[in-house]
Design an enzyme around this catalytic site. Structure first.
Site, PDB file in Angstrom:
ATOM      1  N   SER A  21       0.857  -1.185   0.000  1.00  0.00           N
ATOM      2  CA  SER A  21       0.000   0.000   0.000  1.00  0.00           C
ATOM      3  C   SER A  21       0.892   1.234   0.000  1.00  0.00           C
ATOM      4  CB  SER A  21      -0.888  -0.027   1.251  1.00  0.00           C
ATOM      5  OG  SER A  21      -1.641   1.156   1.324  1.00  0.00           O
TER       6      SER A  21
ATOM      7  N   HIS B  13      -1.411  -1.134  -4.078  1.00  0.00           N
ATOM      8  CA  HIS B  13      -2.674  -0.689  -3.486  1.00  0.00           C
ATOM      9  C   HIS B  13      -2.619   0.822  -3.286  1.00  0.00           C
ATOM     10  CE1 HIS B  13      -6.276  -1.164  -1.039  1.00  0.00           C
ATOM     11  NE2 HIS B  13      -5.725  -0.415  -0.100  1.00  0.00           N
TER      12      HIS B  13
ATOM     13  N   ASP C  65      -4.690   4.211  -1.879  1.00  0.00           N
ATOM     14  CA  ASP C  65      -5.762   4.658  -0.986  1.00  0.00           C
ATOM     15  C   ASP C  65      -6.199   6.066  -1.334  1.00  0.00           C
ATOM     16  OD1 ASP C  65      -6.000   2.464   0.944  1.00  0.00           O
ATOM     17  OD2 ASP C  65      -3.930   2.960   1.451  1.00  0.00           O
TER      18      ASP C  65
ATOM     19  N   MET D 100      -8.901   9.074  -0.312  1.00  0.00           N
ATOM     20  CA  MET D 100      -9.770   9.484   0.801  1.00  0.00           C
ATOM     21  C   MET D 100     -10.361  10.860   0.520  1.00  0.00           C
ATOM     22  SD  MET D 100      -7.126   8.518   3.862  1.00  0.00           S
ATOM     23  CE  MET D 100      -6.153   7.008   3.804  1.00  0.00           C
TER      24      MET D 100
ATOM     25  N   HIS E 280      -8.538   1.762  -3.576  1.00  0.00           N
ATOM     26  CA  HIS E 280      -9.422   1.679  -2.418  1.00  0.00           C
ATOM     27  C   HIS E 280     -10.038   3.059  -2.191  1.00  0.00           C
ATOM     28  CE1 HIS E 280      -9.535   0.808   2.239  1.00  0.00           C
ATOM     29  NE2 HIS E 280     -10.734   1.017   1.735  1.00  0.00           N
TER      30      HIS E 280
ATOM     31  N   MET F 151     -12.028   5.447  -0.158  1.00  0.00           N
ATOM     32  CA  MET F 151     -12.598   5.777   1.146  1.00  0.00           C
ATOM     33  C   MET F 151     -13.275   7.128   0.999  1.00  0.00           C
ATOM     34  SD  MET F 151      -9.401   4.416   3.352  1.00  0.00           S
ATOM     35  CE  MET F 151      -8.399   4.218   1.888  1.00  0.00           C
TER      36      MET F 151
ATOM     37  N   MET G 107     -11.514  -4.765   6.212  1.00  0.00           N
ATOM     38  CA  MET G 107     -10.637  -3.816   6.901  1.00  0.00           C
ATOM     39  C   MET G 107     -10.289  -4.360   8.280  1.00  0.00           C
ATOM     40  SD  MET G 107      -9.977  -1.455   4.800  1.00  0.00           S
ATOM     41  CE  MET G 107      -8.898  -0.540   5.920  1.00  0.00           C
TER      42      MET G 107
ATOM     43  N   GLY H 215      -8.331   5.080   7.108  1.00  0.00           N
ATOM     44  CA  GLY H 215      -7.953   6.491   7.155  1.00  0.00           C
ATOM     45  C   GLY H 215      -6.467   6.711   7.369  1.00  0.00           C
ATOM     46  N   PHE H 216      -5.824   5.791   8.066  1.00  0.00           N
ATOM     47  CA  PHE H 216      -4.412   5.999   8.401  1.00  0.00           C
ATOM     48  C   PHE H 216      -3.628   4.692   8.315  1.00  0.00           C
ATOM     49  CE2 PHE H 216      -6.975   9.123  10.566  1.00  0.00           C
ATOM     50  CZ  PHE H 216      -6.307  10.318  10.295  1.00  0.00           C
ATOM     51  N   GLY H 217      -2.372   4.805   7.923  1.00  0.00           N
ATOM     52  CA  GLY H 217      -1.480   3.662   7.968  1.00  0.00           C
ATOM     53  C   GLY H 217      -0.918   3.505   9.374  1.00  0.00           C
ATOM     54  N   GLY H 218      -0.221   2.413   9.597  1.00  0.00           N
ATOM     55  CA  GLY H 218       0.514   2.224  10.843  1.00  0.00           C
ATOM     56  C   GLY H 218      -0.308   1.881  12.069  1.00  0.00           C
TER      57      GLY H 218
ATOM     58  N   ASP I  11      -6.736  -5.573   4.921  1.00  0.00           N
ATOM     59  CA  ASP I  11      -5.996  -4.302   4.856  1.00  0.00           C
ATOM     60  C   ASP I  11      -5.949  -3.657   6.235  1.00  0.00           C
ATOM     61  OD1 ASP I  11      -4.884  -1.899   3.964  1.00  0.00           O
ATOM     62  OD2 ASP I  11      -6.685  -1.207   2.929  1.00  0.00           O
TER      63      ASP I  11
ATOM     64  N   GLY J  21      -2.576  -3.080   9.322  1.00  0.00           N
ATOM     65  CA  GLY J  21      -1.764  -3.794  10.310  1.00  0.00           C
ATOM     66  C   GLY J  21      -1.280  -5.153   9.829  1.00  0.00           C
TER      67      GLY J  21
ATOM     68  N   GLY K 150       1.148  -1.785   4.111  1.00  0.00           N
ATOM     69  CA  GLY K 150       1.900  -0.553   3.919  1.00  0.00           C
ATOM     70  C   GLY K 150       3.167  -0.525   4.734  1.00  0.00           C
ATOM     71  N   SER K 151       3.026  -0.154   6.014  1.00  0.00           N
ATOM     72  CA  SER K 151       4.200   0.081   6.864  1.00  0.00           C
ATOM     73  C   SER K 151       5.149  -1.108   6.918  1.00  0.00           C
ATOM     74  CB  SER K 151       3.752   0.387   8.301  1.00  0.00           C
ATOM     75  OG  SER K 151       2.660   1.257   8.285  1.00  0.00           O
TER      76      SER K 151
HETATM   77  C1  DX5 Z   1      -5.865   2.461   5.717  1.00  0.00           C
HETATM   78  C2  DX5 Z   1      -5.524   2.038   4.328  1.00  0.00           C
HETATM   79  C3  DX5 Z   1      -4.443   1.018   4.224  1.00  0.00           C
HETATM   80  C4  DX5 Z   1      -3.128   1.449   4.803  1.00  0.00           C
HETATM   81  C5  DX5 Z   1      -2.566   0.263   5.519  1.00  0.00           C
HETATM   82  O1  DX5 Z   1      -7.010   3.212   5.680  1.00  0.00           O
HETATM   83  O2  DX5 Z   1      -6.660   1.501   3.678  1.00  0.00           O
HETATM   84  O3  DX5 Z   1      -4.275   0.539   2.897  1.00  0.00           O
HETATM   85  O4  DX5 Z   1      -2.213   1.894   3.844  1.00  0.00           O
HETATM   86  O5  DX5 Z   1      -1.433   0.646   6.198  1.00  0.00           O
HETATM   87  P1  DX5 Z   1      -0.672  -0.314   7.201  1.00  0.00           P
HETATM   88  O6  DX5 Z   1      -0.293  -1.550   6.427  1.00  0.00           O
HETATM   89  O7  DX5 Z   1       0.488   0.503   7.622  1.00  0.00           O
HETATM   90  O8  DX5 Z   1      -1.623  -0.646   8.325  1.00  0.00           O
HETATM   91 ZN    ZN Z   2      -6.432   0.551   1.700  1.00  0.00          ZN
END
Ligand code: DX5
Ligand code: ZN
Length: 224
Positions: free
Chosen positions: A9, A34, A36, A38, A67, A69, A138, A143-146, A172, A174, A194-195
């Site tokens: 991602s 992937h 994202d 928003m 994706h 959002m 989900m 909304g946020f990574g990490g 998707d 964590g 992602g992270s």
């Molecule tokens: C969150 C996104 C994810 C995000 C995942 O809203 O949909 O795709 O990038 O990030 P990680 O893998 O860091 O949780």
């Molecule tokens: Zn996503």
């Protein structure tokens, strides 16, 4: 049997070097990327706009999963496909004609996916099952990574896999090698991460470890 696939991602990549990050992901063995998008309303954040699809599509030639959002995806799904999306994922919690939006994605020749937030039950998508190629579960609040993986969603993965043996089920939020394995044991086959991938010392090693563990655990789940 649905194929195990890993999609980094790009929300977590180094945006100052987007082109290099996309190419690095391909070299490391990604099955796709992937993206994202928003709107600051459906989720309390704004990441990238639609142009990111065109930009990434010009850099790499692997499948792009987009994706959305956003509160009203309907008017934008065709544009996403025109810009280069291979899969467009919309949320069941969004507004407007969801089924119509999924049909529009198919009519444009792309794969259509429905996404379910952590608190939304699996039964919420019963009415759109004949319009989709992929279900995205989900495992964080979007909304946020990490963020940390919410293990409670695994029951939904199990329920949906039992009901839909051929469906692509993605997860998707964590996702790392360990949580990918846990999700795979319950029936997930596409891992959006992602992270854990962009911050790994060796992305290729991380992807191959994630893929190996996911495949092993997916097979274990099938036999249990
Ligand atoms: C969150 C996104 C994810 C995000 C995942 O809203 O949909 O795709 O990038 O990030 P990680 O893998 O860091 O949780
Ligand atoms: Zn996503």
């Amino acid at each position: 049997m649905p194929k195990v696939e890993i999609f980094p991602s790009i929300l977590a990549c180094d945006m100052a070097h987007l082109a290099d990050e996309c190419r690095r992901s391909v070299t490391a063995g990604s099955d796709g990327l992937h993206l994202d998008i928003m709107d600051g309303i459906f989720v309390p954040n704004i990441s990238m706009g639609f142009d990111i699809i065109r930009v990434v599509d010009q850099i790499v030639k692997i499948p792009l999963s987009v994706h959305l959002m956003i509160i009203k995806p309907g008017p934008y799904v065709e544009k996403c496909v025109e810009l280069g999306a291979d899969t467009v994922l919309i949320h069941i919690e969004s507004e407007g004609d969801i089924k119509g939006a999924l049909r529009k994605i198919h009519a444009k020749g792309a794969r259509a996916g429905i996404t379910i937030n952590p608190e939304t039950p699996a039964s919420s998508i019963d009415g759109v099952l004949d319009e989709i190629d992929e279900i995205l579960i989900m495992s964080v609040h979007p909304g946020f990574g990490g963020q940390s993986f919410i293990a409670d969603v695994l029951d939904k993965v199990k329920t949906l896999r039992r009901k839909l043996p051929e469906m692509d089920i993605s997860i998707d939020g964590g996702i790392d090698t360990q949580t990918a394995g846990r999700s795979a044991a319950c029936g997930a086959n596409i891992f959006l991460a992602g992270s854990s991938l962009y911050r790994a010392k060796d992305m290729a090693a991380e992807i191959s470890a994630m893929r190996a563990n996911a495949q092993k655990m997916y097979n274990t789940g099938l036999n249990s």
